[in-house]
Design an enzyme around this catalytic site. Sequence first.
Site, PDB file in Angstrom:
ATOM      1  N   ASN A 119       0.876  -1.171   0.000  1.00  0.00           N
ATOM      2  CA  ASN A 119       0.000   0.000   0.000  1.00  0.00           C
ATOM      3  C   ASN A 119       0.913   1.221   0.000  1.00  0.00           C
ATOM      4  O   ASN A 119       1.501   1.557   1.019  1.00  0.00           O
ATOM      5  CB  ASN A 119      -0.881  -0.033   1.260  1.00  0.00           C
ATOM      6  CG  ASN A 119      -1.677   1.245   1.430  1.00  0.00           C
ATOM      7  OD1 ASN A 119      -1.770   2.051   0.499  1.00  0.00           O
ATOM      8  ND2 ASN A 119      -2.242   1.441   2.606  1.00  0.00           N
ATOM      9  N   LYS A 170       0.229   4.311  -0.306  1.00  0.00           N
ATOM     10  CA  LYS A 170      -0.354   5.534   0.263  1.00  0.00           C
ATOM     11  C   LYS A 170      -0.039   6.717  -0.665  1.00  0.00           C
ATOM     12  O   LYS A 170      -0.068   6.547  -1.878  1.00  0.00           O
ATOM     13  CB  LYS A 170       0.156   5.740   1.692  1.00  0.00           C
ATOM     14  CG  LYS A 170      -0.039   4.475   2.529  1.00  0.00           C
ATOM     15  CD  LYS A 170       0.199   4.664   3.993  1.00  0.00           C
ATOM     16  CE  LYS A 170      -0.029   3.329   4.695  1.00  0.00           C
ATOM     17  NZ  LYS A 170       0.065   3.422   6.145  1.00  0.00           N
ATOM     18  N   HIS A 179      -9.480   1.664   4.435  1.00  0.00           N
ATOM     19  CA  HIS A 179      -8.217   1.750   5.183  1.00  0.00           C
ATOM     20  C   HIS A 179      -8.399   2.708   6.367  1.00  0.00           C
ATOM     21  O   HIS A 179      -9.122   3.693   6.265  1.00  0.00           O
ATOM     22  CB  HIS A 179      -7.108   2.253   4.259  1.00  0.00           C
ATOM     23  CG  HIS A 179      -5.769   2.182   4.891  1.00  0.00           C
ATOM     24  ND1 HIS A 179      -5.319   3.155   5.745  1.00  0.00           N
ATOM     25  CD2 HIS A 179      -4.816   1.234   4.852  1.00  0.00           C
ATOM     26  CE1 HIS A 179      -4.117   2.805   6.193  1.00  0.00           C
ATOM     27  NE2 HIS A 179      -3.785   1.645   5.664  1.00  0.00           N
ATOM     28  N   GLU A 217      -6.688   5.040   7.478  1.00  0.00           N
ATOM     29  CA  GLU A 217      -6.421   6.458   7.191  1.00  0.00           C
ATOM     30  C   GLU A 217      -7.611   7.093   6.476  1.00  0.00           C
ATOM     31  O   GLU A 217      -7.897   8.275   6.656  1.00  0.00           O
ATOM     32  CB  GLU A 217      -5.127   6.594   6.374  1.00  0.00           C
ATOM     33  CG  GLU A 217      -3.907   6.348   7.257  1.00  0.00           C
ATOM     34  CD  GLU A 217      -2.721   5.721   6.554  1.00  0.00           C
ATOM     35  OE1 GLU A 217      -2.655   5.769   5.312  1.00  0.00           O
ATOM     36  OE2 GLU A 217      -1.852   5.164   7.257  1.00  0.00           O
ATOM     37  N   GLU A 250      -5.835  -4.582  10.315  1.00  0.00           N
ATOM     38  CA  GLU A 250      -4.767  -3.604  10.504  1.00  0.00           C
ATOM     39  C   GLU A 250      -4.999  -2.841  11.802  1.00  0.00           C
ATOM     40  O   GLU A 250      -5.731  -1.843  11.814  1.00  0.00           O
ATOM     41  CB  GLU A 250      -4.740  -2.616   9.334  1.00  0.00           C
ATOM     42  CG  GLU A 250      -4.475  -3.264   7.997  1.00  0.00           C
ATOM     43  CD  GLU A 250      -3.820  -2.291   7.031  1.00  0.00           C
ATOM     44  OE1 GLU A 250      -2.733  -2.596   6.536  1.00  0.00           O
ATOM     45  OE2 GLU A 250      -4.384  -1.207   6.796  1.00  0.00           O
ATOM     46  N   GLY A 294       2.409   2.220  10.649  1.00  0.00           N
ATOM     47  CA  GLY A 294       3.411   3.273  10.527  1.00  0.00           C
ATOM     48  C   GLY A 294       4.133   3.603  11.820  1.00  0.00           C
ATOM     49  O   GLY A 294       4.842   4.609  11.905  1.00  0.00           O
ATOM     50  N   SER A 313       3.132  -2.206  10.245  1.00  0.00           N
ATOM     51  CA  SER A 313       4.579  -2.365  10.466  1.00  0.00           C
ATOM     52  C   SER A 313       5.069  -3.777  10.162  1.00  0.00           C
ATOM     53  O   SER A 313       5.929  -4.311  10.859  1.00  0.00           O
ATOM     54  CB  SER A 313       4.954  -1.950  11.888  1.00  0.00           C
ATOM     55  OG  SER A 313       4.636  -0.580  12.103  1.00  0.00           O
TER      56      SER A 313
HETATM   57  P1  PGA Z   1       2.692   0.225   7.528  1.00  0.00           P
HETATM   58  O1  PGA Z   1       1.267   0.494   6.856  1.00  0.00           O
HETATM   59  O2  PGA Z   1       3.185  -1.099   6.972  1.00  0.00           O
HETATM   60  O3  PGA Z   1       3.551   1.373   7.113  1.00  0.00           O
HETATM   61  O4  PGA Z   1       2.481   0.150   9.004  1.00  0.00           O
HETATM   62  C1  PGA Z   1       0.356  -0.554   6.632  1.00  0.00           C
HETATM   63  C2  PGA Z   1      -0.917  -0.005   6.047  1.00  0.00           C
HETATM   64  O5  PGA Z   1      -1.337   1.081   6.452  1.00  0.00           O
HETATM   65  O6  PGA Z   1      -1.530  -0.633   5.165  1.00  0.00           O
END
Ligand code: PGA
Length: 265
Positions: free
Chosen positions: A12, A14, A109, A111, A178, A184, A224
């Site tokens: 992903n 982003k 997601h 976010e 998630e 992140g 992560s």
């Molecule tokens: P990350 O993000 O691996 O940077 O923690 C995962 C995601 O938001 O899909």
Amino acid sequence: MEASRGVLIAGNWKMNHGPKETRSFAAAAVSQWKTALSEKTRAAIQSGRLSAHVFPPSVSLESARDAFQETAVTVGAQNVHFEEKGAFTGEISGPMLKEIGVGWTLVGHSERRQYFGETNETVKKKAESHLRQGFTAVLCFGESRSEREAGETNSVLENQLKTGLPAEWNQRLILAYEPVWAIGTGLTATPEQAEEAHAFSRSILADRYGREAAVRTKILYGGSMTPENVRDLLKQPNVDGGLVGGASLKPESFLALLEGAGSLL
Ligand code: PGA
């Protein structure tokens, strides 16, 4: 993971990698493909037991489609409206994606939920619409840190799934657990925490759609995930792959994630 379900690694991206960077990423991934991936992993990818996906920003989708054309990497979109056209400034639709040959979508997601007001209700509408239009939809869900600390993880997941899941099961539906506190932050869920949440989510799927459908649905872990922890997470019986942000942004690291997954198959 349960080999019969297959394993999936999805990047992903982003709001990273415009068209130019997308082309460089793909060129580097292609040139490193044979050295970074063992024969075993390449065979797993070739046979479809392991699949690789990237979700670039909308403006990079066509570049990604072209740049990954000769590879096994599939391209998906991060955000697609539930309506097929109309007065929705800033949005893109399923028919537009189909026109450019993109067949996968991310839905809900955290976010999108946190910063753009998506709710379980819009998540459901999107998932249903995308699946009806023939897309493979990856539906994301997960608890926040305060919810976990308050011991509410299961009730939050249950509510998100009960209200966010499409009415009908579809074999193109994929879930991505998630935990928001892991995204992140470098705070990866432990394999045990991930397994517990995945097993619980699969039981919700079984209640909703029946056991057979629940067993066939892939549930990815996201938050992560890195080349260092991918194997331990994927060794869990209910973890069928990863939705990866930060560690998917460099081709070396994306390939290392695939190699980690492939080594278990
Ligand atoms: P990350 O993000 O691996 O940077 O923690 C995962 C995601 O938001 O899909």
